[in-house]
Scaffold this active site. Structure first.
Site, PDB file in Angstrom:
ATOM      1  N   ASP A  58      37.910  -8.076 -56.406  1.00 55.27           N
ATOM      2  CA  ASP A  58      38.686  -7.439 -57.220  1.00 55.27           C
ATOM      3  C   ASP A  58      38.650  -5.793 -56.617  1.00 55.27           C
ATOM      4  O   ASP A  58      37.860  -5.269 -56.036  1.00 55.27           O
ATOM      5  CB  ASP A  58      37.644  -7.436 -58.535  1.00 55.27           C
ATOM      6  N   ARG A  59      39.772  -5.441 -57.217  1.00 53.75           N
ATOM      7  CA  ARG A  59      39.992  -3.964 -56.823  1.00 53.75           C
ATOM      8  C   ARG A  59      38.957  -2.936 -57.069  1.00 53.75           C
ATOM      9  O   ARG A  59      38.820  -2.136 -56.187  1.00 53.75           O
ATOM     10  CB  ARG A  59      41.535  -3.352 -57.431  1.00 53.75           C
TER      11      ARG A  59
END
Length: 230
Positions: A58-59
């Site tokens: 995830d970012r």
């Protein structure tokens, strides 16, 4: 960009929080393109550089990301990830202590595409997927707890969602119930270790991630070295 491991078939790099692994609708330059540029320059590659994305983080998460440099490695790594032959360990910092020092969480997750969020249930419901992880408490400071997590399934936002479900949202993760954000927009989740058999050479590869450049990460991991948790 920090290269942690590299050979003819693989390259494993440390992803900073805020980076995206693969291109998305934001149009931001993804880590995959940065790695391609690195390979092209280092090896004076003419034309397009092959790079296979086999998994993502995830970012707002930091840690180790594996890329394939050959089609042979990509095919085999995809199979290995699908079978669960790649063993990934995560560290998560939480404000609250878990109900037990160690345990297995089994939930059924439903992904809401519009919200880009998953919801955990204690029983199977329509559209849900089973999610399983093991956790143990490995360190702490006066205000925070460090959990080591091993995924047994790979679901959307699995660690974030399941820890929040037991009252332990990850530090900085507003989407899953943290009270405040981290200053840099990260969440305190690190893909800290990876172990697998090399898809071509068959050697066992075991790698550990650098720590994020944050005082809390260094303080709380010191508690592990000092043996505060038995």
């Amino acid at each position: 960009m920090k290269v942690v491991y590299e050979d003819n078939h693989l390259i494993i790099v440390y992803k900073e929080s805020g980076e995206i692994v693969q291109g998305d609708k934001t149009g931001d330059v993804p880590l995959s393109e940065t790695v391609k540029g690195y390979i092209k320059e280092k090896y004076h590659k003419p034309g397009a550089v092959f790079l296979g994305v086999v998994h993502r983080l995830d970012r707002p998460v930091s840690g180790l990301v594996v890329f394939a440099r050959t089609s042979k490695a990509l095919t085999r790594l995809n199979d290995m990830f699908r079978r669960g032959d790649v063993h990934k360990t995560y560290w998560a910092i939480t404000k609250n202590a878990p109900p037990h020092a160690m345990g297995t969480l089994v939930n059924w997750l439903v992904r809401n595409e519009k919200q880009n969020k998953s919801y955990a249930y204690d029983r199977e419901v329509s559209g849900s997927k089973k999610a399983v992880l093991n956790y143990r408490l490995v360190g702490h400071t006066d205000n925070y707890y460090l959990l080591e997590v091993q995924l047994l399934t790979g679901r959307h936002h699995q660690i974030r969602c399941q820890l929040a479900h037991i009252g332990c949202p990850i530090k900085g993760d507003l989407k899953y119930g943290a009270r405040r954000s981290n200053r840099d927009g990260s969440i305190s989740l690190l893909a800290c270790r990876i172990e697998f058999v090399h898809p071509v050479s068959k050697r066992t590869i075991t790698l550990e991630s650098p720590l994020p450049n944050d005082v809390l990460w260094h303080d709380i991991t010191e508690s592990v070295k000092n043996g505060q948790i038995k």
